[in-house]
Write a protein that holds these residues in place. Structure first.
Motif, PDB file in Angstrom:
ATOM      1  N   GLU A   9       0.825  -1.209   0.000  1.00 40.94           N
ATOM      2  CA  GLU A   9       0.000   0.000   0.000  1.00 40.94           C
ATOM      3  C   GLU A   9       0.860   1.260   0.000  1.00 40.94           C
ATOM      4  O   GLU A   9       0.524   2.245  -0.657  1.00 40.94           O
ATOM      5  CB  GLU A   9      -0.933  -0.005   1.218  1.00 40.94           C
ATOM      6  CG  GLU A   9      -2.039  -1.039   1.150  1.00 40.94           C
ATOM      7  CD  GLU A   9      -2.918  -0.845  -0.082  1.00 40.94           C
ATOM      8  OE1 GLU A   9      -3.243   0.336  -0.397  1.00 40.94           O
ATOM      9  OE2 GLU A   9      -3.260  -1.842  -0.740  1.00 40.94           O
ATOM     10  N   GLU A  10       1.980   1.204   0.712  1.00 42.75           N
ATOM     11  CA  GLU A  10       2.885   2.358   0.730  1.00 42.75           C
ATOM     12  C   GLU A  10       3.528   2.572  -0.654  1.00 42.75           C
ATOM     13  O   GLU A  10       3.702   3.711  -1.113  1.00 42.75           O
ATOM     14  CB  GLU A  10       3.960   2.159   1.796  1.00 42.75           C
ATOM     15  CG  GLU A  10       3.425   2.292   3.210  1.00 42.75           C
ATOM     16  CD  GLU A  10       4.459   1.914   4.264  1.00 42.75           C
ATOM     17  OE1 GLU A  10       4.318   2.360   5.413  1.00 42.75           O
ATOM     18  OE2 GLU A  10       5.410   1.157   3.935  1.00 42.75           O
ATOM     19  N   LEU A  11       3.851   1.464  -1.313  1.00 40.26           N
ATOM     20  CA  LEU A  11       4.438   1.569  -2.651  1.00 40.26           C
ATOM     21  C   LEU A  11       3.419   2.111  -3.645  1.00 40.26           C
ATOM     22  O   LEU A  11       3.748   2.950  -4.495  1.00 40.26           O
ATOM     23  CB  LEU A  11       4.945   0.197  -3.114  1.00 40.26           C
ATOM     24  CG  LEU A  11       6.186  -0.340  -2.376  1.00 40.26           C
ATOM     25  CD1 LEU A  11       6.449  -1.785  -2.766  1.00 40.26           C
ATOM     26  CD2 LEU A  11       7.410   0.537  -2.672  1.00 40.26           C
ATOM     27  N   LYS A  12       2.177   1.654  -3.539  1.00 39.92           N
ATOM     28  CA  LYS A  12       1.121   2.166  -4.418  1.00 39.92           C
ATOM     29  C   LYS A  12       0.925   3.663  -4.215  1.00 39.92           C
ATOM     30  O   LYS A  12       0.772   4.431  -5.181  1.00 39.92           O
ATOM     31  CB  LYS A  12      -0.198   1.432  -4.137  1.00 39.92           C
ATOM     32  CG  LYS A  12      -0.222  -0.010  -4.605  1.00 39.92           C
ATOM     33  CD  LYS A  12      -1.557  -0.652  -4.230  1.00 39.92           C
ATOM     34  CE  LYS A  12      -1.592  -2.116  -4.621  1.00 39.92           C
ATOM     35  NZ  LYS A  12      -2.875  -2.749  -4.236  1.00 39.92           N
ATOM     36  N   SER A  25       6.549  -5.409 -10.155  1.00 39.39           N
ATOM     37  CA  SER A  25       7.094  -6.578  -9.444  1.00 39.39           C
ATOM     38  C   SER A  25       7.423  -6.243  -7.992  1.00 39.39           C
ATOM     39  O   SER A  25       7.290  -7.086  -7.097  1.00 39.39           O
ATOM     40  CB  SER A  25       8.338  -7.103 -10.158  1.00 39.39           C
ATOM     41  OG  SER A  25       9.367  -6.111 -10.174  1.00 39.39           O
ATOM     42  N   GLN A  26       7.850  -5.005  -7.731  1.00 40.68           N
ATOM     43  CA  GLN A  26       8.119  -4.589  -6.346  1.00 40.68           C
ATOM     44  C   GLN A  26       6.833  -4.620  -5.516  1.00 40.68           C
ATOM     45  O   GLN A  26       6.820  -5.095  -4.376  1.00 40.68           O
ATOM     46  CB  GLN A  26       8.702  -3.171  -6.332  1.00 40.68           C
ATOM     47  CG  GLN A  26      10.173  -3.068  -6.675  1.00 40.68           C
ATOM     48  CD  GLN A  26      10.647  -1.632  -6.624  1.00 40.68           C
ATOM     49  OE1 GLN A  26      10.467  -0.870  -7.580  1.00 40.68           O
ATOM     50  NE2 GLN A  26      11.236  -1.256  -5.509  1.00 40.68           N
ATOM     51  N   ARG A  31       3.437  -7.355  -1.608  1.00 37.84           N
ATOM     52  CA  ARG A  31       2.154  -7.948  -1.243  1.00 37.84           C
ATOM     53  C   ARG A  31       2.327  -9.408  -0.826  1.00 37.84           C
ATOM     54  O   ARG A  31       1.764  -9.851   0.182  1.00 37.84           O
ATOM     55  CB  ARG A  31       1.200  -7.857  -2.435  1.00 37.84           C
ATOM     56  CG  ARG A  31      -0.215  -8.364  -2.137  1.00 37.84           C
ATOM     57  CD  ARG A  31      -1.061  -8.397  -3.395  1.00 37.84           C
ATOM     58  NE  ARG A  31      -0.499  -9.324  -4.369  1.00 37.84           N
ATOM     59  CZ  ARG A  31      -0.633 -10.668  -4.281  1.00 37.84           C
ATOM     60  NH1 ARG A  31      -1.285 -11.206  -3.254  1.00 37.84           N
ATOM     61  NH2 ARG A  31      -0.123 -11.444  -5.213  1.00 37.84           N
ATOM     62  N   GLN A  32       3.112 -10.157  -1.574  1.00 31.84           N
ATOM     63  CA  GLN A  32       3.339 -11.569  -1.256  1.00 31.84           C
ATOM     64  C   GLN A  32       4.057 -11.720   0.100  1.00 31.84           C
ATOM     65  O   GLN A  32       3.759 -12.625   0.885  1.00 31.84           O
ATOM     66  CB  GLN A  32       4.162 -12.226  -2.372  1.00 31.84           C
ATOM     67  CG  GLN A  32       3.403 -12.395  -3.668  1.00 31.84           C
ATOM     68  CD  GLN A  32       4.281 -12.981  -4.760  1.00 31.84           C
ATOM     69  OE1 GLN A  32       5.519 -13.090  -4.630  1.00 31.84           O
ATOM     70  NE2 GLN A  32       3.647 -13.349  -5.885  1.00 31.84           N
ATOM     71  N   THR A  33       5.031 -10.821   0.326  1.00 30.02           N
ATOM     72  CA  THR A  33       5.759 -10.856   1.604  1.00 30.02           C
ATOM     73  C   THR A  33       4.805 -10.624   2.778  1.00 30.02           C
ATOM     74  O   THR A  33       4.874 -11.306   3.814  1.00 30.02           O
ATOM     75  CB  THR A  33       6.877  -9.800   1.620  1.00 30.02           C
ATOM     76  OG1 THR A  33       7.798 -10.076   0.563  1.00 30.02           O
ATOM     77  CG2 THR A  33       7.612  -9.801   2.954  1.00 30.02           C
ATOM     78  N   GLU A  34       3.907  -9.646   2.587  1.00 34.67           N
ATOM     79  CA  GLU A  34       2.933  -9.356   3.651  1.00 34.67           C
ATOM     80  C   GLU A  34       1.996 -10.535   3.876  1.00 34.67           C
ATOM     81  O   GLU A  34       1.690 -10.907   5.024  1.00 34.67           O
ATOM     82  CB  GLU A  34       2.124  -8.107   3.280  1.00 34.67           C
ATOM     83  CG  GLU A  34       2.928  -6.825   3.286  1.00 34.67           C
ATOM     84  CD  GLU A  34       2.172  -5.681   2.642  1.00 34.67           C
ATOM     85  OE1 GLU A  34       0.920  -5.755   2.608  1.00 34.67           O
ATOM     86  OE2 GLU A  34       2.813  -4.742   2.161  1.00 34.67           O
ATOM     87  N   GLU A  35       1.512 -11.140   2.781  1.00 33.48           N
ATOM     88  CA  GLU A  35       0.598 -12.275   2.914  1.00 33.48           C
ATOM     89  C   GLU A  35       1.285 -13.446   3.601  1.00 33.48           C
ATOM     90  O   GLU A  35       0.684 -14.130   4.449  1.00 33.48           O
ATOM     91  CB  GLU A  35       0.095 -12.690   1.532  1.00 33.48           C
ATOM     92  CG  GLU A  35      -0.895 -11.718   0.922  1.00 33.48           C
ATOM     93  CD  GLU A  35      -1.377 -12.192  -0.430  1.00 33.48           C
ATOM     94  OE1 GLU A  35      -0.861 -13.226  -0.939  1.00 33.48           O
ATOM     95  OE2 GLU A  35      -2.281 -11.532  -1.001  1.00 33.48           O
ATOM     96  N   PHE A  36       2.553 -13.664   3.220  1.00 38.97           N
ATOM     97  CA  PHE A  36       3.273 -14.787   3.824  1.00 38.97           C
ATOM     98  C   PHE A  36       3.526 -14.545   5.323  1.00 38.97           C
ATOM     99  O   PHE A  36       3.440 -15.451   6.143  1.00 38.97           O
ATOM    100  CB  PHE A  36       4.596 -15.023   3.098  1.00 38.97           C
ATOM    101  CG  PHE A  36       5.297 -16.270   3.547  1.00 38.97           C
ATOM    102  CD1 PHE A  36       4.762 -17.520   3.276  1.00 38.97           C
ATOM    103  CD2 PHE A  36       6.502 -16.199   4.248  1.00 38.97           C
ATOM    104  CE1 PHE A  36       5.401 -18.671   3.695  1.00 38.97           C
ATOM    105  CE2 PHE A  36       7.136 -17.343   4.677  1.00 38.97           C
ATOM    106  CZ  PHE A  36       6.583 -18.588   4.397  1.00 38.97           C
ATOM    107  N   ALA A  37       3.856 -13.290   5.658  1.00 41.09           N
ATOM    108  CA  ALA A  37       4.069 -12.939   7.079  1.00 41.09           C
ATOM    109  C   ALA A  37       2.781 -13.164   7.878  1.00 41.09           C
ATOM    110  O   ALA A  37       2.807 -13.655   9.019  1.00 41.09           O
ATOM    111  CB  ALA A  37       4.530 -11.495   7.201  1.00 41.09           C
TER     112      ALA A  37
END
Length: 204
Positions: A9-12, A25-26, A31-37
């Motif tokens: 969200e910060e990147l968006k 891709s960033q 997003r994937q990192t957040e979901e995995f966390a």
């Protein structure tokens, strides 16, 4: 190069603000990192819950085993001791009743003959009125038996001043025990200690 730790969200928000260096891709990686966390956090909570459930079930199983042991324990020895105590105390009550009747008769006879306590070397006044001399040591009272439970638990029967009561049913040795209790600064401990000594003597 430092790792970009911004959320998706910060990147968006940065892209909308005009940052042209951020790639799709960033944002996807963030997003994937957040979901995995989040998945890892949920997994940790789920594991902690499973551990608590397992611990609880183990505690319940242990309790049930201990309860079964308790429920199945043989109470015959305790019941025999209890019945022995009931019989002994019943016999004691009966003999005390007989003794009190004898005492009442002797006092009545003393009164009818005009014999005073001092005539028997006991004290002055009516025979039964003496509370310090010989009569207090030989006169049994029904209430002396009532305190037997207290004496069996703590080693003495407390009087109004929380000191040990001495009565005619005490042997000379127990009278000395009671006096030692009353001299003690730790009445409860001394009472129990002397009770244990009495039990040891009686079982020897």
């Amino acid at each position: 190069m430092a790792t970009d730790t911004r959320t998706a969200e910060e990147l968006k928000a940065a892209v909308i603000a005009g940052d042209t260096t951020i790639t799709a891709s960033q944002i996807e990686k963030a997003r994937q990192t957040e979901e995995f966390a989040e998945l890892q956090a949920q997994a940790a909570k789920a594991q902690a819950h499973r551990d608590r459930v397992a611990d609880f079930e183990a505690d319940v199983a242990a309790f049930k085993a201990d309860y079964a042991d308790l429920a199945g324990a043989d109470l015959s020895e305790l019941r025999d001791l209890y019945e022995d105590a009931v019989v002994i105390i019943a016999e004691l009550h009966a003999k005390v009743k007989d003794r009190v009747a004898e005492q009442q008769q002797i006092v009545a006879r003393a009164d009818s003959l005009g014999i005073r306590g001092r005539d028997l070397g006991v004290s002055t006044g009516r025979l039964i009125d003496d509370t310090q001399g010989e009569w207090s040591r030989i006169a049994v009272r029904p209430e002396d038996v009532d305190g037997i439970g207290d004496e069996a638990k703590r080693g003495f029967v407390p009087n109004a001043g929380a000191r040990a009561t001495i009565h005619a049913l005490h042997s000379d040795e127990r009278v000395e025990d009671m006096r030692e209790i009353n001299r003690s600064s730790y009445v409860q401990g001394t009472g129990r200690e002397l009770l244990e000594a009495l039990i040891a003597r009686r079982n020897a």
